[in-house]
Write an enzyme that holds these catalytic residues in place. Sequence first.
Site, PDB file in Angstrom:
ATOM      1  N   GLY A  30       2.417   9.585  -1.378  1.00 18.86           N
ATOM      2  CA  GLY A  30       1.945  10.262  -0.163  1.00 18.86           C
ATOM      3  C   GLY A  30       1.746  11.745  -0.429  1.00 18.86           C
ATOM      4  O   GLY A  30       2.009  12.604   0.415  1.00 18.86           O
ATOM      5  N   ILE A  57      -3.427   7.577  -1.143  1.00 20.32           N
ATOM      6  CA  ILE A  57      -4.561   6.655  -1.003  1.00 20.32           C
ATOM      7  C   ILE A  57      -5.823   7.405  -0.583  1.00 20.32           C
ATOM      8  O   ILE A  57      -6.841   6.792  -0.329  1.00 20.32           O
ATOM      9  CB  ILE A  57      -4.252   5.532   0.024  1.00 20.32           C
ATOM     10  CG1 ILE A  57      -3.879   6.128   1.382  1.00 20.32           C
ATOM     11  CG2 ILE A  57      -3.167   4.613  -0.490  1.00 20.32           C
ATOM     12  CD1 ILE A  57      -3.859   5.100   2.501  1.00 20.32           C
ATOM     13  N   ASP A  74      -0.966   2.902  -3.390  1.00 18.37           N
ATOM     14  CA  ASP A  74      -0.628   2.502  -2.029  1.00 18.37           C
ATOM     15  C   ASP A  74       0.811   1.983  -2.065  1.00 18.37           C
ATOM     16  O   ASP A  74       1.091   0.989  -2.748  1.00 18.37           O
ATOM     17  CB  ASP A  74      -1.599   1.388  -1.600  1.00 18.37           C
ATOM     18  CG  ASP A  74      -1.337   0.903  -0.197  1.00 18.37           C
ATOM     19  OD1 ASP A  74      -0.312   1.291   0.386  1.00 18.37           O
ATOM     20  OD2 ASP A  74      -2.163   0.120   0.312  1.00 18.37           O
ATOM     21  N   TYR A 163       9.177   6.631  14.263  1.00 14.05           N
ATOM     22  CA  TYR A 163       9.365   7.545  13.121  1.00 14.05           C
ATOM     23  C   TYR A 163      10.860   7.777  12.881  1.00 14.05           C
ATOM     24  O   TYR A 163      11.362   7.621  11.762  1.00 14.05           O
ATOM     25  CB  TYR A 163       8.640   8.849  13.436  1.00 14.05           C
ATOM     26  CG  TYR A 163       8.832   9.983  12.467  1.00 14.05           C
ATOM     27  CD1 TYR A 163       8.480   9.853  11.124  1.00 14.05           C
ATOM     28  CD2 TYR A 163       9.322  11.217  12.904  1.00 14.05           C
ATOM     29  CE1 TYR A 163       8.627  10.918  10.253  1.00 14.05           C
ATOM     30  CE2 TYR A 163       9.462  12.287  12.035  1.00 14.05           C
ATOM     31  CZ  TYR A 163       9.119  12.136  10.709  1.00 14.05           C
ATOM     32  OH  TYR A 163       9.258  13.192   9.839  1.00 14.05           O
ATOM     33  N   ILE A 193       8.138  21.887   9.614  1.00 13.02           N
ATOM     34  CA  ILE A 193       7.809  22.719   8.447  1.00 13.02           C
ATOM     35  C   ILE A 193       6.510  23.476   8.736  1.00 13.02           C
ATOM     36  O   ILE A 193       5.507  22.875   9.116  1.00 13.02           O
ATOM     37  CB  ILE A 193       7.641  21.850   7.172  1.00 13.02           C
ATOM     38  CG1 ILE A 193       8.897  20.996   6.928  1.00 13.02           C
ATOM     39  CG2 ILE A 193       7.310  22.716   5.968  1.00 13.02           C
ATOM     40  CD1 ILE A 193      10.167  21.763   6.664  1.00 13.02           C
TER      41      ILE A 193
HETATM   42  C1  AKB Z   1       7.317  15.779  13.262  1.00 12.83           C
HETATM   43  O1  AKB Z   1       7.172  16.611  14.185  1.00 12.83           O
HETATM   44  O2  AKB Z   1       7.142  14.568  13.417  1.00 12.83           O
HETATM   45  C2  AKB Z   1       7.775  16.282  11.911  1.00 12.83           C
HETATM   46  C3  AKB Z   1       9.259  16.279  11.817  1.00 12.83           C
HETATM   47  C4  AKB Z   1      10.057  17.265  12.537  1.00 12.83           C
HETATM   48  O3  AKB Z   1       9.800  15.426  11.180  1.00 12.83           O
HETATM   49  N1  AKB Z   1       7.260  17.594  11.686  1.00 12.83           N
END
Ligand code: AKB
Length: 333
Positions: A30, A57, A74, A163, A193
């Site tokens: 990635g 990818i 991938d 996530y 970041i």
């Molecule tokens: C997000 O906002 O999803 C990322 C994180 C804080 O992991 N930047």
Amino acid sequence: MLFKSLVRHCATIYQRRFNHRSHPRILITGGCGQLGVPLAKRLRELYGRESVVLSDIVRPSDELLEQGIYRYADVLDLKQVQELLVNNQIDWLIHLSALLSAVGERDVPLAMKLNIEGTHNILELARKYKCRLFIPSTIGAFGPDSPRNPTPDFCIQRPRTIYGVSKVHAELLGEYFHHRYGVDFRCLRFPGIISADTKPGGGTTDYAIEIFHEALKTGSYKCYLRGDTRLPMMWIDDCIQSIVSIMETPSNQLKQRTYNVSAMSFTPDELAKAIQKYKPKFRISSEPDDRQKIADSWPEVFDDHNAREHWNWNPKVDLDGLVQRMFAYLEKQ
Ligand code: AKB
């Protein structure tokens, strides 16, 4: 005399670890995203151009191709990554492939596939080929039941985004592989970041980058978060340094395998004030969307004292430094 022989001894151990090479060979998955490009650049400076294989990818830019080895890979195709790993005698795997928080909520099945199945493949390869493995985690690995100010390394984690769930899964599975199979797994939980020359890919903290582009383009910014939404943040160079530091730390010095790292915390209003020192006419307004709920469930201030104590984590850039660096870069463009 004593110092010289100690240095020689450490160098010998290091070379043995990397099959008699003086530098590790590294594969980044990635790699075309916000972190991969600057990370590959730094690792090539440290260990040599040929020591780093960047993979993704997507079609790379000419500039990226000129910087060093780039390969299509991938992470959902285990055999493909395996071939790359074997052919390049990889020692360190840095697994950056993931869908971030906001885009993950828009395509949960894809996020589950990429963030969970992709991580399974990488863990299995790290186990099989005895690679040192880095997987980033996030402030998003915490949820509304976690203490938010400050948020320690160890506390309740019940994230409400796919996530966040996939990152807790990676933390736990990585630690399990470490205890069960001896995989040298290392993981840092990152805040938002901020970078100038690479763009983030659909996170909740992206506003803190967009705001600079709009400040220069239009002089104002409509933020999708309320002005008082406090989140932990970090300048990109500190982030890259944290990865290099944890990867270089001897395994027996790590007292845990997953660490919080942070550098500062601010709200959109505070960031706007810092921007006004450079652009006095800059104005911010807010129109919260679905990302507000995500941000409201995340840490406001990250407690990273373990990282500071165990492997000397020490970020260099604060809010003013970050604003100054962003404008210095963007105004040059
Ligand atoms: C997000 O906002 O999803 C990322 C994180 C804080 O992991 N930047």
